[in-house]
Design a protein around this motif. Structure first.
Motif, PDB file in Angstrom:
ATOM      1  N   LEU A 160       0.718  -1.137   0.075  1.00  0.00           N
ATOM      2  CA  LEU A 160      -0.011   0.139   0.018  1.00  0.00           C
ATOM      3  C   LEU A 160       0.869   1.219   0.036  1.00  0.00           C
ATOM      4  N   VAL A 161       1.785   1.325   0.666  1.00  0.00           N
ATOM      5  CA  VAL A 161       2.746   2.404   0.935  1.00  0.00           C
ATOM      6  C   VAL A 161       3.663   2.719  -0.596  1.00  0.00           C
ATOM      7  N   ASN A 162       3.912   1.667  -1.036  1.00  0.00           N
ATOM      8  CA  ASN A 162       4.406   1.706  -2.418  1.00  0.00           C
ATOM      9  C   ASN A 162       3.277   2.206  -3.584  1.00  0.00           C
ATOM     10  N   ASP A 163       2.360   1.756  -3.361  1.00  0.00           N
ATOM     11  CA  ASP A 163       1.167   2.133  -4.396  1.00  0.00           C
ATOM     12  C   ASP A 163       0.970   3.647  -4.144  1.00  0.00           C
ATOM     13  N   GLN A 164       1.463   4.074  -2.913  1.00  0.00           N
ATOM     14  CA  GLN A 164       0.929   5.402  -2.759  1.00  0.00           C
ATOM     15  C   GLN A 164       2.199   6.461  -3.139  1.00  0.00           C
ATOM     16  N   MET A 165       3.150   6.045  -2.748  1.00  0.00           N
ATOM     17  CA  MET A 165       4.523   6.852  -2.805  1.00  0.00           C
ATOM     18  C   MET A 165       5.463   6.368  -3.657  1.00  0.00           C
ATOM     19  N   SER A 166       5.528   5.615  -4.484  1.00  0.00           N
ATOM     20  CA  SER A 166       6.589   4.958  -5.254  1.00  0.00           C
ATOM     21  C   SER A 166       6.840   5.825  -6.536  1.00  0.00           C
ATOM     22  N   THR A 167       7.841   6.205  -6.883  1.00  0.00           N
ATOM     23  CA  THR A 167       8.316   6.884  -8.198  1.00  0.00           C
ATOM     24  C   THR A 167       8.515   5.950  -9.208  1.00  0.00           C
ATOM     25  N   TYR A 168       8.717   4.397  -8.845  1.00  0.00           N
ATOM     26  CA  TYR A 168       9.054   3.415  -9.786  1.00  0.00           C
ATOM     27  C   TYR A 168       7.704   2.787 -10.156  1.00  0.00           C
ATOM     28  N   ARG A 169       6.683   3.090  -9.560  1.00  0.00           N
ATOM     29  CA  ARG A 169       5.411   2.629 -10.135  1.00  0.00           C
ATOM     30  C   ARG A 169       4.481   3.499 -10.646  1.00  0.00           C
ATOM     31  N   PRO A 170       4.311   3.502 -12.184  1.00  0.00           N
ATOM     32  CA  PRO A 170       3.704   4.500 -13.042  1.00  0.00           C
ATOM     33  C   PRO A 170       2.504   4.934 -12.579  1.00  0.00           C
ATOM     34  N   ASN A 171       1.594   4.089 -11.734  1.00  0.00           N
ATOM     35  CA  ASN A 171       0.231   4.429 -11.387  1.00  0.00           C
ATOM     36  C   ASN A 171       0.060   4.498  -9.986  1.00  0.00           C
ATOM     37  N   SER A 172       1.171   4.812  -9.385  1.00  0.00           N
ATOM     38  CA  SER A 172       1.149   5.185  -7.693  1.00  0.00           C
ATOM     39  C   SER A 172       0.445   6.469  -7.673  1.00  0.00           C
ATOM     40  N   GLU A 173       0.143   6.906  -6.375  1.00  0.00           N
ATOM     41  CA  GLU A 173      -0.366   8.203  -6.420  1.00  0.00           C
ATOM     42  C   GLU A 173       0.701   9.336  -6.680  1.00  0.00           C
ATOM     43  N   LEU A 174       1.779   8.930  -6.322  1.00  0.00           N
ATOM     44  CA  LEU A 174       3.007  10.290  -6.367  1.00  0.00           C
ATOM     45  C   LEU A 174       3.338  10.271  -7.886  1.00  0.00           C
ATOM     46  N   SER A 175       3.390   9.293  -8.439  1.00  0.00           N
ATOM     47  CA  SER A 175       3.662   9.163 -10.109  1.00  0.00           C
ATOM     48  C   SER A 175       2.632   9.841 -11.006  1.00  0.00           C
ATOM     49  N   LEU A 176       1.347   9.584 -10.392  1.00  0.00           N
ATOM     50  CA  LEU A 176       0.109  10.235 -11.312  1.00  0.00           C
ATOM     51  C   LEU A 176       0.092  11.982 -10.890  1.00  0.00           C
ATOM     52  N   PHE A 177       0.490  12.208  -9.592  1.00  0.00           N
ATOM     53  CA  PHE A 177       0.770  13.661  -9.324  1.00  0.00           C
ATOM     54  C   PHE A 177       1.858  14.170 -10.085  1.00  0.00           C
ATOM     55  N   ASN A 178       2.912  13.382 -10.223  1.00  0.00           N
ATOM     56  CA  ASN A 178       3.880  14.116 -10.971  1.00  0.00           C
ATOM     57  C   ASN A 178       3.793  14.223 -12.473  1.00  0.00           C
ATOM     58  N   LYS A 179       2.822  13.462 -12.783  1.00  0.00           N
ATOM     59  CA  LYS A 179       2.320  13.308 -14.295  1.00  0.00           C
ATOM     60  C   LYS A 179       1.449  14.762 -14.553  1.00  0.00           C
ATOM     61  N   SER A 180       0.812  15.118 -13.601  1.00  0.00           N
ATOM     62  CA  SER A 180      -0.300  16.039 -13.488  1.00  0.00           C
ATOM     63  C   SER A 180       0.294  17.313 -13.772  1.00  0.00           C
ATOM     64  N   LYS A 181      -0.626  18.354 -14.448  1.00  0.00           N
ATOM     65  CA  LYS A 181      -0.099  19.690 -14.446  1.00  0.00           C
ATOM     66  C   LYS A 181      -0.067  20.559 -13.262  1.00  0.00           C
ATOM     67  N   ASP A 182      -1.422  20.239 -12.612  1.00  0.00           N
ATOM     68  CA  ASP A 182      -1.385  21.199 -11.353  1.00  0.00           C
ATOM     69  C   ASP A 182      -1.677  20.517  -9.884  1.00  0.00           C
ATOM     70  N   SER A 183      -2.647  19.618  -9.861  1.00  0.00           N
ATOM     71  CA  SER A 183      -2.897  18.964  -8.591  1.00  0.00           C
ATOM     72  C   SER A 183      -3.599  17.633  -8.816  1.00  0.00           C
ATOM     73  N   LEU A 184      -3.627  16.944  -7.473  1.00  0.00           N
ATOM     74  CA  LEU A 184      -4.212  15.460  -7.405  1.00  0.00           C
ATOM     75  C   LEU A 184      -4.604  15.394  -6.229  1.00  0.00           C
ATOM     76  N   ALA A 185      -5.889  14.740  -6.004  1.00  0.00           N
ATOM     77  CA  ALA A 185      -6.328  14.219  -4.585  1.00  0.00           C
ATOM     78  C   ALA A 185      -5.527  12.846  -4.417  1.00  0.00           C
ATOM     79  N   VAL A 186      -5.039  12.821  -3.231  1.00  0.00           N
ATOM     80  CA  VAL A 186      -4.308  11.657  -2.703  1.00  0.00           C
ATOM     81  C   VAL A 186      -4.802  11.280  -1.303  1.00  0.00           C
TER      82      VAL A 186
END
Length: 343
Positions: free
Chosen positions: A71-97
Motif C-alpha cells: 500500500l505504501v508503494n502504491d501511494q508513494m513509489s516513483t517506480y510505479r507508474p500508477n502510484s499516487e505520487l507518479s500520477l501527481f508528477n504527471k499532472s499539470k497542477d494538482s491531484l487528490a491523494v
C-alpha cells in the motif's frame, strides 16, 4: 547405598518434572522480504499466549506486512507508474491523494522550512541529472548550464497542500519521497505490530529502524553506528529504547571523475553533490519518518551547520566527520543517553 541412589534418582525425576512444567522461554522470530527497492526485516517476540495464535505466526504476519508495504508503494513509489505520487508528477497542477501521502508530504515540507531548504523532496531532477536516479549511470559531471537550467525546475516552495490535494505551481515539478518514505514505512509496520498486541520488536527497512520493548530475558535491542571503513567496523553501540533511528551517509553511493569523488546527496541550493567532510549522520526520534528526513537534511547542511540545526531542535544526533587521520565524533547532548557501554 541403595536408598541414597533411589533418593538421587528421585531428585533427578523431580528436577525433570519441574523443568518440563516451566513456561518455555520466548524466542525471537524473524520475517524478511523486499520493498521500496531494498530489504525489510522484522524481528519480534511473542508471549506464550500469543504463540498459540496462528494469526501471529511468521507466515501469517508476513502476508499482512507485505500488504501494508504494498500500500505504501502504491501511494508513494516513483517506480510505479500508477502510484499516487507518479500520477501527481504527471499532472499539470494538482491531484487528490490518500491521507498517508498527505501526511508524508506535510512532514517533508515542514523539514524543508526548518532546514532552510536543505531537505527538498523536489530535488529529483538534479539527482537524475547527476546519474543517481532510476537510470543509475553516474559517470560524468553535467554541464554547468544544464545544472542551472535543471535547478529552475525544483523547489518545495512550489508545492502545497489543500485538504487532500497536492498542488504544484510549476507544471514540471517532480516530487520524490525516497528520503522519507522508507522511514514512514517503518512507522507503518511498527504501529501495525503494536495494534496486534506485539510489544517487543525491531523493524528495519533498508537501514531505517524502529525498536520497541526488549529481546528475551529483558535484554535491550543493541544497535551500532557503523564506522565508514572497509570491514564494517563499529563506531559506537547504542540502546535506543522505544525509538526510531536513521543514518544517512555518502560513503557508499558515489562516483569518481578526474580524481574527484561525487556524492549521491545533492545540495538543492548549488545543484551539485555535497563537498564537505561529513560522512555519516545518525538521528534518533520517536518517528522513523522524522529521523529519516532529518538525517538527510543534516547531511546536506554539513558538520557545523548540521550540528547547529540539530541543537536548535534539541534532537538526538550523532555526526562522523572525516579527518586525515580518521574520524571526528560530534553529537548533541540529547544523544548521550543512548550510548551503550561496550563490554
Amino acid at each position: 547405598m541403595i536408598k541414597s541412589s533411589i533418593k538421587w534418582l528421585a531428585l533427578i525425576g523431580l528436577a525433570f518434572f519441574i523443568s518440563s512444567c516451566a513456561k518455555p522461554e520466548p524466542k525471537l522470530l524473524q520475517i524478511q522480504g523486499q520493498t521500496m527497492g531494498t530489504y525489510y526485516q522484522v524481528t519480534y517476540m511473542l508471549s506464550s499466549e500469543q504463540s498459540k495464535n496462528k494469526d501471529l505466526s511468521t507466515e501469517s504476519l508476513q502476508v499482512l506486512i507485505d500488504l501494508e508495504l504494498e500500500l505504501v508503494n502504491d501511494q508513494m513509489s516513483t517506480y510505479r507508474p500508477n502510484s499516487e505520487l507518479s500520477l501527481f508528477n504527471k499532472s499539470k497542477d494538482s491531484l487528490a491523494v490518500s491521507d498517508a501521502t498527505i501526511k508524508v508530504v506535510k512532514k517533508a515540507l515542514e523539514v524543508y522550512q526548518q532546514s532552510n531548504g536543505a531537505f527538498d523532496i523536489t530535488v529529483g531532477p538534479l539527482v537524475n541529472l547527476w546519474g543517481f536516479g532510476p537510470d543509475k549511470k553516474p559517470n560524468k559531471v553535467p554541464d554547468a548550464k544544464l545544472i542551472e537550467n535543471t535547478k529552475q525546475k525544483i523547489g518545495s516552495q512550489y508545492l502545497s497542500i489543500e485538504g487532500n490535494r497536492l498542488i504544484k505551481s510549476k507544471p514540471e515539478l517532480y516530487v520524490d519521497l525516497s528520503s522519507i518514505a522508507k522511514g514512514y514505512g517503518v512507522d507503518v509496520i511498527a504501529e501495525f505490530l503494536t495494534k496486534l498486541g506485539i510489544k517487543n520488536y525491531l523493524v528495519d527497512i533498508g537501514g531505517e529502524l524502529r525498536a520497541n520493548g526488549t529481546k528475551p530475558n529483558d535484554t535491550p535491542w543493541t544497535l551500532a553506528v557503523e564506522r565508514p571503513e572497509f570491514g564494517q567496523n563499529v563506531q559506537r553501540l547504542l540502546h535506543i529504547g522505544d525509538n526510531a533511528i536513521a543514518t544517512s551517509g555518502d560513503y557508499r553511493n558515489y562516483f569518481e571523475s578526474d580524481g574527484i569523488r561525487y556524492s549521491h546527496t545533492i545540495d538543492p541550493k548549488t545543484g551539485r553533490p555535497i563537498n564537505h567532510k561529513l560522512v555519516s549522520v545518525t538521528v534518533i526520534d520517536k518517528s522513523s519518518m522524522v529521523a529519516d528526513a532529518l538525517a538527510t537534511a543534516i547531511t546536506v547542511l554539513g558538520p557545523e551547520n548540521g550540528l547547529e540545526f540539530a541543537t536548535k531542535l534539541n534532537q538526538p544526533v550523532f555526526l562522523l566527520t572525516k579527518k586525515d587521520d580518521g574520524f571526528i565524533e560530534s553529537f548533541t547532548p540529547e544523544f548521550e543517553e543512548f550510548f551503550a557501554e561496550e563490554k
